[in-house]
Design a protein around this motif. Structure first.
Motif, mmCIF file in Angstrom:
data_model
loop_
_atom_site.group_PDB
_atom_site.id
_atom_site.type_symbol
_atom_site.label_atom_id
_atom_site.label_comp_id
_atom_site.label_asym_id
_atom_site.label_seq_id
_atom_site.Cartn_x
_atom_site.Cartn_y
_atom_site.Cartn_z
ATOM 1 N N PRO A 1 0.825 -1.206 0.000
ATOM 2 C CA PRO A 1 0.000 0.000 0.000
ATOM 3 C C PRO A 1 0.860 1.257 0.000
ATOM 4 C CG PRO A 1 0.078 -0.951 2.197
ATOM 5 C CD PRO A 1 0.756 -1.937 1.279
ATOM 6 N N PRO A 2 0.305 2.362 -0.470
ATOM 7 C CA PRO A 2 1.053 3.624 -0.456
ATOM 8 C C PRO A 2 1.338 4.078 0.965
ATOM 9 C CG PRO A 2 -1.260 3.986 -1.019
ATOM 10 C CD PRO A 2 -1.055 2.511 -1.021
ATOM 11 N N GLY A 3 2.392 4.850 1.126
ATOM 12 C CA GLY A 3 2.744 5.363 2.447
ATOM 13 C C GLY A 3 1.785 6.442 2.908
ATOM 14 N N GLY A 4 1.814 6.710 4.192
ATOM 15 C CA GLY A 4 1.020 7.797 4.746
ATOM 16 C C GLY A 4 -0.389 7.434 5.137
ATOM 17 N N LEU A 5 -0.806 6.192 4.933
ATOM 18 C CA LEU A 5 -2.160 5.811 5.328
ATOM 19 C C LEU A 5 -2.237 5.674 6.844
ATOM 20 C CD1 LEU A 5 -2.976 3.053 2.674
ATOM 21 C CD2 LEU A 5 -3.719 5.439 2.673
ATOM 22 N N PRO A 6 -3.263 6.216 7.477
ATOM 23 C CA PRO A 6 -3.371 6.096 8.938
ATOM 24 C C PRO A 6 -3.630 4.652 9.353
ATOM 25 C CG PRO A 6 -5.359 7.060 8.025
ATOM 26 C CD PRO A 6 -4.379 6.983 6.892
ATOM 27 N N ALA A 7 -3.094 4.274 10.489
ATOM 28 C CA ALA A 7 -3.359 2.943 11.026
ATOM 29 C C ALA A 7 -4.780 2.886 11.553
ATOM 30 C CB ALA A 7 -2.374 2.630 12.150
ATOM 31 N N PRO A 8 -5.421 1.724 11.490
ATOM 32 C CA PRO A 8 -6.785 1.620 12.025
ATOM 33 C C PRO A 8 -6.773 1.848 13.534
ATOM 34 C CG PRO A 8 -5.928 -0.555 11.446
ATOM 35 C CD PRO A 8 -4.951 0.447 10.929
ATOM 36 N N PRO A 9 -7.837 2.402 14.086
ATOM 37 C CA PRO A 9 -7.884 2.640 15.536
ATOM 38 C C PRO A 9 -7.908 1.334 16.309
ATOM 39 C CG PRO A 9 -10.039 3.009 14.543
ATOM 40 C CD PRO A 9 -9.086 2.798 13.408
ATOM 41 N N ALA A 10 -7.511 1.415 17.567
ATOM 42 C CA ALA A 10 -7.480 0.218 18.404
ATOM 43 C C ALA A 10 -8.859 -0.426 18.513
ATOM 44 C CB ALA A 10 -6.947 0.571 19.786
ATOM 45 N N SER A 11 -9.908 0.400 18.479
ATOM 46 C CA SER A 11 -11.269 -0.125 18.611
ATOM 47 C C SER A 11 -11.687 -0.977 17.418
ATOM 48 C CB SER A 11 -12.259 1.033 18.776
ATOM 49 O OG SER A 11 -12.216 1.889 17.638
ATOM 50 N N PHE A 12 -10.914 -0.910 16.329
ATOM 51 C CA PHE A 12 -11.247 -1.673 15.122
ATOM 52 C C PHE A 12 -10.882 -3.143 15.270
ATOM 53 C CE2 PHE A 12 -10.089 -3.103 10.739
ATOM 54 C CZ PHE A 12 -11.362 -3.018 10.175
ATOM 55 N N GLY A 13 -10.092 -3.478 16.280
ATOM 56 C CA GLY A 13 -9.586 -4.842 16.411
ATOM 57 C C GLY A 13 -10.672 -5.897 16.463
ATOM 58 N N ASP A 14 -11.720 -5.663 17.238
ATOM 59 C CA ASP A 14 -12.796 -6.645 17.336
ATOM 60 C C ASP A 14 -13.553 -6.768 16.013
ATOM 61 O OD1 ASP A 14 -12.146 -7.155 19.955
ATOM 62 O OD2 ASP A 14 -13.697 -5.849 20.799
ATOM 63 N N ASP A 15 -13.759 -5.636 15.352
ATOM 64 C CA ASP A 15 -14.428 -5.672 14.046
ATOM 65 C C ASP A 15 -13.596 -6.466 13.052
ATOM 66 O OD1 ASP A 15 -16.442 -4.051 15.061
ATOM 67 O OD2 ASP A 15 -15.439 -2.208 14.404
ATOM 68 N N ALA A 16 -12.291 -6.208 13.049
ATOM 69 C CA ALA A 16 -11.407 -6.912 12.114
ATOM 70 C C ALA A 16 -11.451 -8.414 12.355
ATOM 71 C CB ALA A 16 -9.979 -6.388 12.254
ATOM 72 N N ALA A 17 -11.520 -8.814 13.627
ATOM 73 C CA ALA A 17 -11.572 -10.239 13.942
ATOM 74 C C ALA A 17 -12.814 -10.886 13.336
ATOM 75 C CB ALA A 17 -11.552 -10.431 15.456
ATOM 76 N N ARG A 18 -13.932 -10.160 13.340
ATOM 77 C CA ARG A 18 -15.151 -10.710 12.741
ATOM 78 C C ARG A 18 -15.050 -10.755 11.220
ATOM 79 N NH1 ARG A 18 -17.306 -8.046 17.335
ATOM 80 N NH2 ARG A 18 -17.268 -6.023 16.277
ATOM 81 N N VAL A 19 -14.483 -9.719 10.628
ATOM 82 C CA VAL A 19 -14.355 -9.678 9.171
ATOM 83 C C VAL A 19 -13.429 -10.779 8.677
ATOM 84 C CG1 VAL A 19 -13.614 -8.271 7.210
ATOM 85 C CG2 VAL A 19 -14.887 -7.222 9.076
ATOM 86 N N ARG A 20 -12.479 -11.186 9.523
ATOM 87 C CA ARG A 20 -11.550 -12.245 9.107
ATOM 88 C C ARG A 20 -12.244 -13.583 8.861
ATOM 89 N NH1 ARG A 20 -7.233 -9.311 11.514
ATOM 90 N NH2 ARG A 20 -8.019 -9.716 13.600
ATOM 91 N N ALA A 21 -13.521 -13.667 9.174
ATOM 92 C CA ALA A 21 -14.275 -14.871 8.811
ATOM 93 C C ALA A 21 -14.308 -15.049 7.297
ATOM 94 C CB ALA A 21 -15.693 -14.801 9.363
ATOM 95 N N VAL A 22 -14.230 -13.923 6.557
ATOM 96 C CA VAL A 22 -14.238 -14.009 5.093
ATOM 97 C C VAL A 22 -12.919 -13.528 4.480
ATOM 98 C CG1 VAL A 22 -16.735 -13.870 4.812
ATOM 99 C CG2 VAL A 22 -15.407 -11.760 4.947
ATOM 100 N N ILE A 23 -12.050 -12.931 5.282
ATOM 101 C CA ILE A 23 -10.711 -12.557 4.793
ATOM 102 C C ILE A 23 -9.703 -13.148 5.780
ATOM 103 C CG2 ILE A 23 -9.242 -10.688 3.932
ATOM 104 C CD1 ILE A 23 -11.582 -8.843 3.949
ATOM 105 N N PRO A 24 -9.452 -14.431 5.705
ATOM 106 C CA PRO A 24 -8.650 -15.090 6.731
ATOM 107 C C PRO A 24 -7.167 -14.726 6.669
ATOM 108 C CG PRO A 24 -9.165 -16.621 4.970
ATOM 109 C CD PRO A 24 -9.940 -15.357 4.683
ATOM 110 N N GLU A 25 -6.543 -14.765 7.844
ATOM 111 C CA GLU A 25 -5.081 -14.697 7.983
ATOM 112 C C GLU A 25 -4.481 -13.411 7.423
ATOM 113 O OE1 GLU A 25 -3.581 -18.264 6.241
ATOM 114 O OE2 GLU A 25 -4.566 -19.578 7.694
#
Length: 232
Positions: free
Chosen positions: A154-178
């Motif tokens: 990815p291009p540089g300068g993109l902000p990191a996702p907030p800490a609160s996104f962690g639980d959401d990301a864990a659920r999304v990984r059901a369809v985007i694993p690993e």
């Protein structure tokens, strides 16, 4: 006895298909909120009580139409992805994007049923979930494959996702694993960008503004691919 049951099942399947075909026609003229079992029965020449043996309520008919729509879109996406070499992750992404847009343009009223305003009083049952995620599973596989192959840059300068996104990301990984959280975040940006564009085009938001939507769509999807980190 067995052949008799088979004949009955065949007739039932044909009548069910005719009912849903007529109901799809109603979507074009009346919209989802105007869908009526009685109107479908009248068009078929059936008494209204007979149609309830196939669909006990309007919501049951809506559910059947929604599942059919999701499955049709999912099949189009699966076929588009399968036609591109596995290692061409960008080509697979673009093929999927075009499959979504092409299907929506060919079936605008069904697309509106799936992604337009919710139908008042209707709550989709869990029966719709498996069909609804068919296209998302394909997209998730592309992202997961690209990450596993080490080609996401990815291009540089993109902000990191907030800490609160962690639980959401864990659920999304059901369809985007690993994949890590930042890949999930960018994948959501690209996927919602795809459907945002298609919805704007289908619902007329680009009228008198974007005069060459096909070319602009291709460019925008390549931009989303670049933000995701795919080579463009």
């Amino acid at each position: 006895m067995s052949s008799s049951r088979t004949a009955r099942e065949r007739v039932r399947a044909e009548l069910t298909r005719e009912i849903t075909d007529i109901a799809r026609g109603q979507l074009a003229t009346e919209g989802a909120t105007g869908l009526s079992l009685r109107a479908v029965a009248r068009e078929m020449g059936m008494v209204s009580s007979a149609i309830y043996r196939y669909f006990p309520s309007r919501d049951d008919l809506l559910t059947a139409l929604i599942i059919d729509g999701y499955n049709a879109l999912g099949e189009a996406v699966e076929q588009a992805d399968a036609a591109v070499p596995r290692e061409d992750h960008t080509g697979r992404w673009l093929a999927v994007c075009h499959a979504v847009r092409d299907w929506a343009l060919a079936h605008p009223h069904e697309y509106a049923l799936l992604y337009g305003s919710p139908v008042p009083g209707y709550k989709a049952p869990v029966d719709t979930v498996a069909a609804a995620v068919r296209d998302t599973v394909v997209y998730g596989r592309i992202v997961s494959d690209a990450h596993g192959a080490g080609v996401l840059n990815p291009p540089g300068g993109l902000p990191a996702p907030p800490a609160s996104f962690g639980d959401d990301a864990a659920r999304v990984r059901a369809v985007i694993p690993e994949v890590p959280d930042d890949v999930v975040s960018r994948a959501l940006l690209a996927w919602t960008g795809l459907f945002g564009w298609v919805s704007f085009e289908i619902f007329g938001q680009f009228n008198n503004a974007v005069l060459d939507p096909a070319t602009a769509f291709e460019h925008t999807m390549r931009c989303h691919a670049a933000v995701l980190g795919l080579p463009v």
